[in-house]
Scaffold this motif. Sequence first.
Motif, PDB file in Angstrom:
ATOM      1  N   PHE A 187      43.198  12.553 -25.091  1.00 27.91           N
ATOM      2  CA  PHE A 187      43.101  11.402 -24.196  1.00 27.91           C
ATOM      3  C   PHE A 187      42.458  10.161 -24.838  1.00 27.91           C
ATOM      4  CE2 PHE A 187      42.504  15.049 -21.049  1.00 27.91           C
ATOM      5  CZ  PHE A 187      43.865  15.205 -20.881  1.00 27.91           C
ATOM      6  N   GLN A 421      47.657  14.736 -16.338  1.00 27.30           N
ATOM      7  CA  GLN A 421      46.743  15.101 -17.433  1.00 27.30           C
ATOM      8  C   GLN A 421      45.626  15.996 -16.907  1.00 27.30           C
ATOM      9  OE1 GLN A 421      43.434  12.391 -18.606  1.00 27.30           O
ATOM     10  NE2 GLN A 421      44.823  10.767 -17.974  1.00 27.30           N
ATOM     11  N   ASN A 475      50.144  22.927 -20.183  1.00 23.61           N
ATOM     12  CA  ASN A 475      51.035  21.772 -20.217  1.00 23.61           C
ATOM     13  C   ASN A 475      52.490  22.190 -20.357  1.00 23.61           C
ATOM     14  OD1 ASN A 475      49.528  19.511 -19.706  1.00 23.61           O
ATOM     15  ND2 ASN A 475      49.978  18.527 -21.651  1.00 23.61           N
ATOM     16  N   GLU A 494      50.053  11.690 -20.229  1.00 25.54           N
ATOM     17  CA  GLU A 494      49.608  12.347 -21.463  1.00 25.54           C
ATOM     18  C   GLU A 494      50.287  13.708 -21.648  1.00 25.54           C
ATOM     19  OE1 GLU A 494      47.894  10.905 -23.654  1.00 25.54           O
ATOM     20  OE2 GLU A 494      46.473   9.514 -22.776  1.00 25.54           O
ATOM     21  N   SER A 497      49.225  15.982 -24.692  1.00 26.66           N
ATOM     22  CA  SER A 497      47.846  16.456 -24.840  1.00 26.66           C
ATOM     23  C   SER A 497      47.830  17.982 -24.859  1.00 26.66           C
ATOM     24  CB  SER A 497      46.966  15.936 -23.697  1.00 26.66           C
ATOM     25  OG  SER A 497      47.374  16.481 -22.464  1.00 26.66           O
TER      26      SER A 497
END
Length: 604
Positions: A187, A421, A475, A494, A497
């Motif tokens: 981030f 995120q 994710n 994001e 990430s």
Amino acid sequence: MIKVDNLSYGFPQKDLYNKISFALEDGQHCAFIGTSGSGKSTLVDIIMDPERYMYDGKLEIDPQCRIGYISQFLQVNKNNQTTVFDYIAERFLKLQAEIDKICTEMETSPEIDTLLEKYQQVLDDFEAIDGHDYVSNINKKLNLAGLYKHKDLGVSELSGGEFKLIQVIKEMLISPNLLIMDEPDVFLDFENLNALKNLINAHKGILLVITHNRYLLNHCFNKIIHLENMELQEFNGSFIEYNFTLLQRKIELQELAIADTEEIARNEYLIDRLRFIATNNSEASRGKALKARVKIQERLEANRIKEPFVAIKQPDIKLDVDMPIGGHKSHEVIQDGYEVIEIEAIEPDENDLYALRVSNYSASYDELLLENVNFEILPTDKVALIGANGTGKTTLLRDIYKNNRPEIDIHETAKVGYLSQFQGESLEESNTVAEEFFEAGFNSYSEIRAHISLYGFNEEILTHKISALSGGERNILQLAKISALKANFLLLDEPTSHLDTYSQLALEKAIADYKGAILMISHDYYTIINCMDYVLIIEDRTIRKMSIRKFRKMIYESHFDKDYLELEQKKKQVETKIELALKDTDFELAKVLSEDLEAIVSLL
């Protein structure tokens, strides 16, 4: 400082390491890489607190080794009123106060010998972290990170990225022999990421850094530790050199693998012939010849070329679209007792076709973040939303997803998918993986199993709790859920990430092939230039549009030179040619191209 020898460890449901070995020595800045869920963070936990774990093998740590640690989950305490300088100096100030206290006690206490011993111990601790120059050292580090102007600010006033850098500085200044950082780049905006690069490169001690960030990997580190498929290998050199070595190894292995396959096929033919002869002939020698040939085949299969570090399967990320924005939609109509499906065509004015319109949008969080923002995204636009940490990117994306403000207009035919995120917003941590997908509309275990297998997950993970998965695995699960929606407008916060580099490349390909609109918050320079159409950049509480060419030039003028840009482009072109040569099994061409690549890598 640290030596791991033949270490094996696993959970009841999963083995992580099979007799892995490595060592960390003075002067090494080591990148720790591997696919999501391979056990990198667990190995760090074992190093930090070996008494908690029942492992096989040896872990030797120098008794004098002081270990510092930066977690990937650091967050700013908004109630902390300490200044940035005092927060960093906490350890120094504490030891200094202790020294002053002992000196005061010595003026009146009869226990001088005891106090002198205590004084010397505290003074040694103070000098071990260069305490006499701590003010100057803190200022130098703040200046290196571009944060000197923040030294008198309260910690609570920092953005998340700035606080991460402050924590890195704080740990570095107490002079640990080994500093371990678990995804410190997550981030961080590009300016803060560049500051982290500067801090890493200036650090004098040993570093062990778990990271998937290609910018850091390409510009920091003189050692690579790669954990994959329960095995580990060390490489003394840069990440660019390591990748080149893997590519060379891949060329060699694929050539050998084809030879293996041909030999196995030839032996299989002989076995079939001998089996036919033995079936129709009772001579004992025929049966013995067959058994001997079967044993040879078993040995060939067992020795078939296997390489855990070059044959890594990328997840097959698909971002399909059920219906394009402004396309066709269907609804059900009942006529005369029969069910009839009518197709209703939507033919909007081409000049009025859009995915999203934002008009005079403003947002605040404690203070004004965005003011009178206006922009439009077309049905197939792929747009990166960038800006410094704390400028309102996630706030804007959430408001678009909620779609409950008059300033935000999403086309009526848009079907929105959202990746957060903050993974707890999209995934219920108390759920098992199976429960998560049943709640998403899947009907059976076999359907879920078939879907998640494309993303590199095996059947066993269905019973695992979401909370037990790594950040990268979570994710990937979010992406698997989104793909099942077949949405035509994606909001991605994001998305790279925590993803390993193989998953990042797979996601980039999926984005490039996607037929809908994307608005993506990202600080990943490579993902932006590889698959976005243009950039929306937040500056001075407003948003302006920037072409990818101009964005690329802006980044390179700030952090690279022209030669580096050209070399990187040539490197990518040659790597693509090598991959194509390998697909065509043209190993001679691949070897010639690898020599060209070696020359480019030496310049980088």
